[in-house]
Design a protein around this motif. Structure first.
Motif, short mmCIF file in Angstrom:
data_model
loop_
_atom_site.label_atom_id
_atom_site.label_comp_id
_atom_site.label_asym_id
_atom_site.label_seq_id
_atom_site.Cartn_x
_atom_site.Cartn_y
_atom_site.Cartn_z
N ASN A 80 0.84 -1.22 0.00
CA ASN A 80 0.00 0.00 0.00
C ASN A 80 0.86 1.26 0.00
O ASN A 80 0.43 2.32 -0.37
CB ASN A 80 -0.96 -0.02 1.20
N GLU A 81 2.14 1.17 0.36
CA GLU A 81 2.97 2.39 0.31
C GLU A 81 3.41 2.67 -1.13
O GLU A 81 3.29 3.77 -1.62
CB GLU A 81 4.24 2.18 1.16
N LEU A 82 3.92 1.63 -1.81
CA LEU A 82 4.55 1.88 -3.12
C LEU A 82 3.52 1.76 -4.25
O LEU A 82 3.78 2.20 -5.34
CB LEU A 82 5.69 0.88 -3.33
N LYS A 83 2.46 1.10 -3.96
CA LYS A 83 1.39 0.88 -4.97
C LYS A 83 2.02 0.42 -6.28
O LYS A 83 2.60 -0.63 -6.35
CB LYS A 83 0.59 2.17 -5.17
N GLU A 84 1.94 1.21 -7.35
CA GLU A 84 2.30 0.66 -8.68
C GLU A 84 3.81 0.52 -8.82
O GLU A 84 4.30 -0.25 -9.63
CB GLU A 84 1.74 1.55 -9.78
N ALA A 85 4.60 1.22 -7.97
CA ALA A 85 6.05 1.16 -8.17
C ALA A 85 6.58 -0.22 -7.81
O ALA A 85 7.65 -0.63 -8.25
CB ALA A 85 6.73 2.21 -7.30
N LEU A 86 5.81 -0.95 -7.00
CA LEU A 86 6.25 -2.30 -6.59
C LEU A 86 5.95 -3.26 -7.73
O LEU A 86 4.82 -3.68 -7.91
CB LEU A 86 5.51 -2.72 -5.32
N LEU A 87 6.94 -3.54 -8.58
CA LEU A 87 6.66 -4.33 -9.79
C LEU A 87 6.41 -5.78 -9.43
O LEU A 87 5.70 -6.50 -10.10
CB LEU A 87 7.85 -4.23 -10.75
N GLY A 88 7.04 -6.27 -8.36
CA GLY A 88 6.78 -7.67 -8.04
C GLY A 88 7.42 -7.99 -6.71
O GLY A 88 8.39 -7.34 -6.31
N TYR A 89 6.84 -8.94 -5.98
CA TYR A 89 7.52 -9.33 -4.72
C TYR A 89 7.23 -10.79 -4.48
O TYR A 89 6.25 -11.34 -4.95
CB TYR A 89 7.00 -8.48 -3.57
N GLU A 90 8.16 -11.49 -3.82
CA GLU A 90 7.91 -12.90 -3.45
C GLU A 90 8.76 -13.23 -2.24
O GLU A 90 9.83 -12.66 -2.03
CB GLU A 90 8.29 -13.81 -4.62
N HIS A 91 8.19 -14.15 -1.47
CA HIS A 91 8.92 -14.62 -0.29
C HIS A 91 9.48 -15.99 -0.62
O HIS A 91 8.73 -16.93 -0.84
CB HIS A 91 7.96 -14.71 0.91
#
Lengths: 149, 387, 144, 112
Positions: free
Chosen positions: A14-25
Motif C-alpha cells: 500500500n505504500e509503493l502501490k504501482e512502483a512495486l513491480l513484483g515481490y515474493e517470499h
C-alpha cells in the motif's frame, strides 16, 4: 521470524502501490525479494528504514550485467527488529545508467556505490565522492571491466 | 594550523598488508582519514566467472588466507542455493566444526597481532604458541594447516574418524582454560587497559548507520550475528547467542573476540556429540541444472560475508559472482573511529577491526586470455596506453 | 681470513629478513610470521624480521605481484643494501598460483626482481620456509 | 602495587619444557593425510588429461614421453589441493608427505 513476511508485503504494497513491480517470499532462501521501479527505490529504502525504526543494516549493493539490455542492482538489507532479510532489486536499462544515491538514507552505501560505479559504470546522483576505489591509477576512463560487452 | 598529510603504507611494519591511509594531522590529533586501498587487487570476481564451479571453490578459498574455510563454505552454500541441492546433515556438522576451528585460529591470530601492536610481545608469542594447537587439529582433519580445501559442492571431502574426534576433544580441553586465563589478563592487565580502553570509540547508532559488521559492530552493542539470526550449516540444531559488548572501543572489540573463541569451543564440543552418522557427500551435476540466482550469508571471523552467484542453465561457469567481504564493510567505520584519536593509537584502532585487505580487494577485472576477441583489444589498448 | 670472507661469514650467521607482501592472500604471510613464533622460532639462526628494507639482507616476497604493488616491490628491492637475496614464498610468488590469468596480477616475482630461492607450496609450511632459508645459506656459501 | 597477572605465567614458563621444535635437527610429525609432493604412478595413467583440465592453478600439462602421454606437474604453480587425485579415474596421482621442496632454479620444480 516467518510471520513478519506477510506484514512486510502489506506495508510495501500500500505504500509503493504501482512502483512495486513484483515481490515474493522465497522460503528456501529465507529472504523477501522485492522488485521496485527505478525511480522509487529511495522511497522503498526509506520505508524499510521507517518500519524497522532505523535499526536497518545494509549488507551490500550488488550490480550485475546479465547480458540482455538491462543491468540489475540488488540491495541486500537486514531488518534487526523483524530479523528478516530483504532484497530490493531494480533494473536499469543500459543506455542511461542513472539512479539516485542511497547515501542519505543509509550512509553505509558510500563505498558500495563507488564500487558499482567503478565496475559497471552506474552513475549514482548525489553521491558525495563518486571516485575510483580499487582500480590502479593508470586505468583508462570509460572502460568498465565487469560489463559483458 | 593547516593539517599535515601523514601517509602510512603501503609497505609499513604496522600493517601486515599493503594498504595506504592518508591521515590529515593537526598536531597529534587525526583530523581526517582517506583510505587508498586496492594494492591487493587481483581481480578475482572476473576470474570467478571465467572458471568452472569446481575451480571457483579453490579461487574463492584464496580470497583470504586466514578465513579461507568460511569463503569456501559461503561459496559452496551459494552455489548449492542456486542449484537447489540439499546437503546431508553429517556434512553440515562437519562443515560447522572446521568453520569454528578456523574462527578460533583467526581470532587467536589477531589477538596476538593486537598485543604485538600494543608493544606487548610476550602475549603475542603466547597467543601464537597456543594457536599452533588449533593449526594441528585443522591439519589432522583436512590435510593442510591453513588451506583446508575441505568443503566441496554437495558436502565435505573427507569423513572424520574417531581418532580425530578424541584428538579434538583433548586439545580443546586444554585450550579452554588457557583462554580463560587470557581473558583474565585482558580484563586486569594495566598495560592492555591503558592502551585499548576508549581508543577508537564508535557509538552504537553510528556503527549501525555505517554498516559495520562482526566483532567491530558487536563491540559497540549492535547485536547482528548471522549464526544467531540466519542459521546456516548446523547452527539451527546447535543454538548460538551473539556475544555483545556495549563499550564501543578497541578493548570491547578484542574482548568480543576472546569470548567468541570460548563460544567456538562449546559449539565444536556440541557438534561432536550430536553429529549423526550418514553420508558425507551428494553427487552434483557438472553444469547448472536451472537458471537461478543463489546467495549465502555467513559469519566470517571478521563479520558478515556475502557470496552472490548468478547461474545459467547448462553452463558450468557462473555468469556473475559477487563477493562482499567483512573488512570492506568495516572501512567506513574504521575511518570514523580514527578521527579524533592520536597518531600513536592508529595501529591499535586499525587492528581492532581486524582488517583483511586481501579480502577487500578481490574485485573483478578484465581477463587476459579468456579467448574473447574484444577483451584482448582492451588489454592491448592498456599496453599501448602504458608505454 | 680476508675481510670479505669474514663479512660473508658474519652475514650468513644472522641474516635479517624483510617480509614484503605484493598482493598475497595472507596465508603465506601468516606462515612466515608463524615461523617466527615459539614453535618454529627462526631466531635460533639469528633471523630477525626487520621493518625497513635498509636493514634487510633477505627479502621474503609473498603474493602474486599485483599491478600497483609492482612499482613498490621494485622500489623496496632497490632500497635494500647490496648483498641482498630474494626468496619467493608460495605458489603465487613463483608463478601466480591460482590468480595466474587475472588482469590485476602480473604473476611471479621473478618478472620484476631476480629471485634466488623458490619455496613452493600454498602456503608452504613454516618449516618449509626455514628449509628455504637454509637452502639460500647453502647457495651463498657454495656460490660465494 | 598489585602484581600483573601475567607475571605468574612468565614465572611458571621458566620451568616448563620449551615448545620450540629444533627444526632441521628434529622433524615435526606430519599428519597422515598431509598434501605434500605428488607421486605420479605412470603404470596406472592412461593419459586421459582429466587432471590437466580440472587443475585450478593450470599447473598440470600433458606431455608425450615415448609413445604414451603423461601428466607433468609444475610444483611452482601447483596449490596442492589434490583435486587431480579426486578426479583421476585410475588413481594415478597419489599424495606424498614431502614438503621440503625449496629449490634454486625454477626449472627443477617440474615434477615428472
Amino acid at each position: 521470524m516467518v510471520e513478519e513476511y506477510p506484514k512486510l508485503a502489506e506495508t510495501l504494497k500500500n505504500e509503493l502501490k504501482e512502483a512495486l513491480l513484483g515481490y515474493e517470499h522465497i522460503a528456501e532462501k529465507k529472504a523477501f525479494v522485492a522488485l521496485v521501479d527505478r525511480g522509487s527505490l529511495i522511497k522503498a529504502l526509506e520505508l524499510l528504514n521507517k518500519i524497522s525504526g532505523g535499526e536497518v543494516h545494509l549488507t551490500s549493493i550488488n550490480g550485475a550485467d546479465l547480458g540482455e539490455r538491462e543491468m540489475e542492482l540488488t540491495y541486500f538489507i537486514w531488518l534487526l527488529p523483524q530479523k528478516i532479510r530483504v532484497l530490493v532489486k531494480t533494473r536499469l536499462p543500459k543506455d542511461d545508467l542513472k539512479i539516485q544515491s542511497a547515501v542519505k538514507v543509509m550512509p553505509a552505501a558510500i563505498l558500495y556505490e563507488r564500487e558499482v560505479h567503478e565496475m559497471l559504470g552506474v552513475v549514482f546522483e548525489g553521491h558525495p565522492r563518486l571516485e575510483r576505489l580499487f582500480l590502479p591509477e593508470d586505468w583508462p576512463e570509460g572502460v568498465y571491466p565487469l560489463r559483458r560487452d | 594550523m593547516s593539517a599535515i598529510d601523514l601517509i602510512i603504507g603501503p609497505v609499513h611494519p604496522a600493517l601486515h598488508e599493503p594498504e595506504r591511509f592518508v591521515f590529515k594531522i593537526d598536531g597529534e590529533v587525526v583530523v581526517d582519514v582517506e583510505p587508498r586501498i586496492g594494492f591487493v587487487h587481483r581481480g578475482i570476481e572476473k576470474a570467478l566467472s571465467e572458471r568452472t564451479f569446481v575451480q571457483d571453490i579453490y579461487l574463492a578459498e584464496r580470497i583470504c588466507g586466514i578465513c579461507n574455510v568460511v569463503h569456501t563454505l559461503t561459496a559452496v552454500q551459494a552455489i548449492e542455493n542456486a542449484f537447489g541441492i540439499e546437503v546431508p546433515r553429517r556434512a553440515r556438522y562437519l562443515r560447522t566444526i572446521v568453520h569454528e576451528l578456523n574462527r578460533m585460529h583467526s581470532h587467536l591470530l589477531i589477538l596476538g597481532v593486537a598485543c604485538e601492536l600494543m608493544g606487548f610481545d610476550t602475549l603475542f608469542m603466547l597467543f601464537w604458541r597456543d594457536r599452533e594447537v588449533v593449526m594441528d587439529l585443522v591439519e589432522i582433519i583436512t590435510g593442510n594447516r591453513v588451506m583446508s580445501a575441505y568443503n566441496i559442492i554437495g558436502g565435505v571431502r573427507r569423513n572424520i574418524s574417531d581418532f580425530e574426534i578424541s584428538e579434538i576433544k583433548k586439545a580443546l580441553g586444554s585450550m579452554a582454560e588457557r583462554l580463560k586465563h587470557y581473558k583474565k589478563v585482558f580484563m586486569e592487565d594495566p598495560t592492555v587497559r591503558a592502551r585499548c580502553v576508549n581508543v577508537g570509540y564508535l557509538s552504537r547508532a553510528r556503527t549501525l548507520a555505517l554498516g559495520a559488521v562482526g566483532p567491530t559492530a558487536r563491540g559497540s552493542g549492535v547485536e547482528i550475528d548471522v549464526r544467531a539470526e540466519e542459521p546456516y550449516a548446523a547452527f539451527d540444531e546447535v543454538p548460538y547467542t551473539a556475544v555483545v559488548y556495549n563499550e564501543g572501543d578497541s578493548w570491547a572489540r578484542l574482548m568480543v573476540r576472546i569470548d567468541e573463541t570460548l563460544e567456538s569451543i562449546k559449539i565444536i564440543e556440541q557438534c561432536l556429540d550430536r553429529m549423526p552418522s550418514g553420508p558425507v557427500k551428494v553427487p552434483v551435476p557438472e553444469a547448472a541444472p536451472r537458471t537461478a540466482e543463489g546467495f549465502s550469508v555467513t559469519e566470517a571471523p571478521r563479520g558478515e560475508l556475502l557470496h552472490h552467484v548468478y547461474a545459467k542453465e547448462g553452463e558450468d561457469k557462473p555468469i556473475r559472482y559477487r563477493v562482499r567481504t567483512p573488512t570492506y564493510a568495516n572501512i567506513p567505520a574504521v575511518c570514523e573511529m580514527l578521527k579524533g584519536g592520536y597518531i600513536a593509537d592508529i595501529p591499535v584502532t586499525l587492528v581492532s577491526i581486524d582488517p583483511c585487505f586481501s579480502c577487500t580487494d578481490r574485485v573483478a577485472l578484465v581477463d587476459v586470455n579468456s579467448g574473447e576477441k574484444r577483451v584482448v583489444d582492451i588489454f592491448t589498448l592498456m599496453r599501448r596506453y602504458r608505454k | 681470513m680476508s675481510l670479505l670472507k669474514l663479512a660473508t661469514w658474519a652475514r650468513l650467521k644472522s641474516p635479517w629478513i624483510l617480509h614484503v607482501n605484493t598482493g598475497a592472500c595472507n596465508s603465506c604471510d601468516i606462515e612466515v610470521l608463524a615461523a617466527l613464533t615459539p614453535r618454529f622460532d627462526v631466531e635460533r639462526f639469528g633471523i630477525l624480521l626487520k621493518p625497513s628494507p635498509r636493514h634487510a639482507d633477505i627479502l621474503v616476497v609473498t603474493g602474486a605481484v599485483t599491478r600497483q604493488a609492482a612499482e613498490r616491490i621494485k622500489r623496496v628491492y632497490e632500497q635494500t643494501p647490496d648483498p641482498k637475496f630474494v626468496i619467493a614464498v608460495g605458489a603465487c610468488a613463483i608463478g601466480g598460483g591460482v590468480f595466474q590469468n587475472c588482469y590485476g596480477v602480473l604473476g611471479g616475482v621473478d618478472k620484476i626482481i631476480p629471485v634466488d630461492v623458490y619455496v613452493p607450496g600454498c602456503p608452504p609450511r613454516p618449516d618449509a620456509i626455514i628449509y628455504g632459508v637454509v637452502k639460500l645459506i647453502e647457495k651463498v656459501t657454495k656460490g660465494g | 602495587m598489585r602484581l600483573p597477572s601475567l607475571l605468574k605465567e612468565v614465572w611458571s614458563n621458566l620451568f616448563k619444557k620449551p615448545v620450540t621444535v629444533k627444526y632441521p635437527f628434529k622433524r615435526l610429525p606430519v599428519s597422515p593425510i598431509y598434501r605434500g609432493k605428488h607421486e605420479i604412478l605412470r603404470d596406472r595413467c592412461t593419459g586421459c588429461g582429466l587432471c590437466a583440465k580440472i587443475c585450478p592453478a593450470f599447473a598440470i600439462t600433458m606431455e608425450t614421453i615415448g609413445d604414451k602421454v603423461f601428466p607433468i606437474i609444475d610444483l611452482g604453480k601447483c596449490i596442492f589441493c589434490y583435486q587431480c587425485e579426486d578426479v583421476c579415474p585410475r588413481g594415478a596421482i597419489r599424495r606424498g608427505k614431502d614438503f621440503e621442496l625449496a629449490s634454486w632454479s625454477r626449472g627443477d620444480l617440474i615434477l615428472r
